[in-house]
Motif scaffolding. Structure first.
Motif, PDB file in Angstrom:
ATOM      1  N   PRO A   1       5.593  96.769 130.273  1.00 37.57           N
ATOM      2  CA  PRO A   1       6.680  96.521 131.220  1.00 37.57           C
ATOM      3  C   PRO A   1       6.946  97.769 132.054  1.00 37.57           C
ATOM      4  CG  PRO A   1       7.238  95.632 129.073  1.00 37.57           C
ATOM      5  CD  PRO A   1       5.990  96.441 128.880  1.00 37.57           C
ATOM      6  N   ALA A   2       7.166  97.579 133.342  1.00 40.05           N
ATOM      7  CA  ALA A   2       7.322  98.713 134.245  1.00 40.05           C
ATOM      8  C   ALA A   2       8.499  99.601 133.867  1.00 40.05           C
ATOM      9  CB  ALA A   2       7.480  98.214 135.677  1.00 40.05           C
ATOM     10  N   ASP A   3       9.564  99.008 133.329  1.00 40.69           N
ATOM     11  CA  ASP A   3      10.748  99.814 133.008  1.00 40.69           C
ATOM     12  C   ASP A   3      10.559 100.669 131.759  1.00 40.69           C
ATOM     13  OD1 ASP A   3      10.854  97.880 131.043  1.00 40.69           O
ATOM     14  OD2 ASP A   3      12.755  97.007 131.693  1.00 40.69           O
ATOM     15  N   ALA A   4       9.430 100.482 131.074  1.00 36.47           N
ATOM     16  CA  ALA A   4       9.146 101.296 129.885  1.00 36.47           C
ATOM     17  C   ALA A   4       7.917 102.183 130.071  1.00 36.47           C
ATOM     18  CB  ALA A   4       8.938 100.392 128.671  1.00 36.47           C
TER      19      ALA A   4
ATOM     20  N   ASP B   1       7.250 104.987 131.486  1.00 37.67           N
ATOM     21  CA  ASP B   1       7.354 106.431 131.275  1.00 37.67           C
ATOM     22  C   ASP B   1       7.206 106.819 129.811  1.00 37.67           C
ATOM     23  OD1 ASP B   1       7.733 106.760 133.958  1.00 37.67           O
ATOM     24  OD2 ASP B   1       9.909 107.015 133.848  1.00 37.67           O
ATOM     25  N   GLN B   2       7.443 105.879 128.918  1.00 38.57           N
ATOM     26  CA  GLN B   2       7.366 106.178 127.485  1.00 38.57           C
ATOM     27  C   GLN B   2       5.936 106.142 126.945  1.00 38.57           C
ATOM     28  OE1 GLN B   2      10.157 103.772 125.142  1.00 38.57           O
ATOM     29  NE2 GLN B   2      11.167 103.179 127.064  1.00 38.57           N
TER      30      GLN B   2
ATOM     31  N   GLU C   1       4.160  95.009 142.191  1.00 39.13           N
ATOM     32  CA  GLU C   1       4.857  94.404 143.327  1.00 39.13           C
ATOM     33  C   GLU C   1       3.950  93.482 144.135  1.00 39.13           C
ATOM     34  OE1 GLU C   1       7.438  95.840 147.257  1.00 39.13           O
ATOM     35  OE2 GLU C   1       6.666  97.316 145.828  1.00 39.13           O
TER      36      GLU C   1
ATOM     37  N   ASP D   1       6.853  92.803 137.252  1.00 39.51           N
ATOM     38  CA  ASP D   1       7.580  93.665 136.329  1.00 39.51           C
ATOM     39  C   ASP D   1       6.672  94.385 135.332  1.00 39.51           C
ATOM     40  OD1 ASP D   1       9.992  92.873 137.505  1.00 39.51           O
ATOM     41  OD2 ASP D   1      10.172  91.140 136.169  1.00 39.51           O
TER      42      ASP D   1
ATOM     43  N   THR E   1       3.179  97.006 134.691  1.00 37.40           N
ATOM     44  CA  THR E   1       2.383  98.054 135.319  1.00 37.40           C
ATOM     45  C   THR E   1       1.357  98.559 134.315  1.00 37.40           C
ATOM     46  OG1 THR E   1       2.475 100.110 136.609  1.00 37.40           O
ATOM     47  CG2 THR E   1       3.830 100.004 134.632  1.00 37.40           C
TER      48      THR E   1
ATOM     49  N   THR F   1      -0.777 101.960 132.628  1.00 35.91           N
ATOM     50  CA  THR F   1      -0.599 103.394 132.419  1.00 35.91           C
ATOM     51  C   THR F   1      -1.914 104.059 132.022  1.00 35.91           C
ATOM     52  OG1 THR F   1       0.134 102.956 130.142  1.00 35.91           O
ATOM     53  CG2 THR F   1       1.845 103.158 131.827  1.00 35.91           C
TER      54      THR F   1
END
Length: 290
Positions: free
Chosen positions: A151-154, A156-157, A222, A228, A230, A232
């Motif tokens: 999920p894109a909102d996670a 960075d982790q 997008e 939603d 991405t 990594t």
């Protein structure tokens, strides 16, 4: 931004990737007998070439899975389209036959070929040791890698291998993604297709999935079906491996392999390959024929 990331990941692998001139058997040998393999009693391929067998029946049966941007259905017509699908149609036309597409279980792709249920595996297939030892393979036509999708909102982790060790993954059964997950000792569930793997993450059933970089470029972020999500990590780099190479698989000893290599060289020279690649956004991954 995404295309720049895709280009940088793929170009990194080009420096260490060795192009294959062909694989999986001597293409000058006669094709395997169809009668014993398929049990259908067909007169094809027992004493003739695989090419003659395909031309005699008038169809090139191509084994695929639902894998955008390589093979997927047009939402309006239901027709199979994509870079691989359109190339397969063009190749079949060059042979004077029609391409027919059959969805297969990816784990069974070798058996499907050997029993003549299909004539080719053409679905963004990575040229692994298993594939090249069991099929007659074309020269590589595209580069790829396996990436972690979250999920894109996670995102960075999950920027390194250590951070993903406790995640639950979905991978396509029998795929290069599964091999990459196994290589890193990840906890995963095998599903039927990469599309299913994406749905697992989107629904929250799995924390992450491993899919092909080319599919990630077309299917997530997008303006895509999964805005939603991405990607990594590049797991090829994490495992210390070069970028993967895509090839088309035929039966061992099949003269269709050389027919494809000649077709691809011609189609590349006349601009057909890059035109289709640009249509589906994979032009940065295309390999020039050798």
């Amino acid at each position: 931004m995404k295309k720049k990331k895709l280009l940088s990941l793929l170009l990194a692998g080009v420096l260490t990737s060795t192009l294959l001139a062909g694989c999986g058997g001597n293409d000058n040998e006669p094709a395997a007998s169809s009668g014993a393999a398929s049990g259908a009693g067909s007169s094809a391929a027992a004493s003739e070439s695989d090419l003659a067998y395909v031309q005699d029946k008038g169809t090139l049966i191509v084994g695929i899975t639902d894998f955008a941007p390589m093979d997927y259905r047009d939402e309006t017509t239901g027709e199979w389209i994509g870079f691989d699908a359109d190339m397969a149609k063009a190749f079949a036309e060059s042979l004077g036959v029609t391409a027919e597409f059959v969805e297969i279980n990816w784990d069974n792709k070798i058996m499907e070929l050997d029993t003549q249920a299909i004539d080719a595996v053409w679905n963004g297939m990575t040229l692994t040791d298993e594939v090249t030892s069991a099929m007659s393979c074309s020269q590589p036509y595209a580069l790829n890698a396996q990436v972690v999708v979250v999920p894109a909102d996670a995102a960075d982790q999950y920027q390194d291998v250590e951070s993903i060790q406790d995640l639950s993954f979905a991978v396509e059964s029998g795929s290069a993604g599964q091999a990459a997950a196994e290589g890193l000792g990840l906890n995963f569930t095998a599903v039927q297709t990469q599309a299913n793997a994406l749905m697992e993450v989107s629904s929250g059933a799995s924390d992450a999935c491993v899919i092909d970089l080319l599919m990630a470029g077309a299917m997530i972020g997008e303006g895509t079906s999964y805005p939603d999500l991405t990607y990594t990590l590049n797991l090829n780099e994490a495992n210390g491996e070069a970028s993967e190479e895509y090839g088309v698989g035929f039966r061992q000893g099949s003269d269709l392999t050389e027919a494809f290599n000649e077709f691809y060289a011609t189609a590349y020279a006349d601009g057909t390959v890059m035109e289709l690649a640009t249509t589906y956004g994979v032009q940065e991954a295309i390999v020039e024929p050798q």
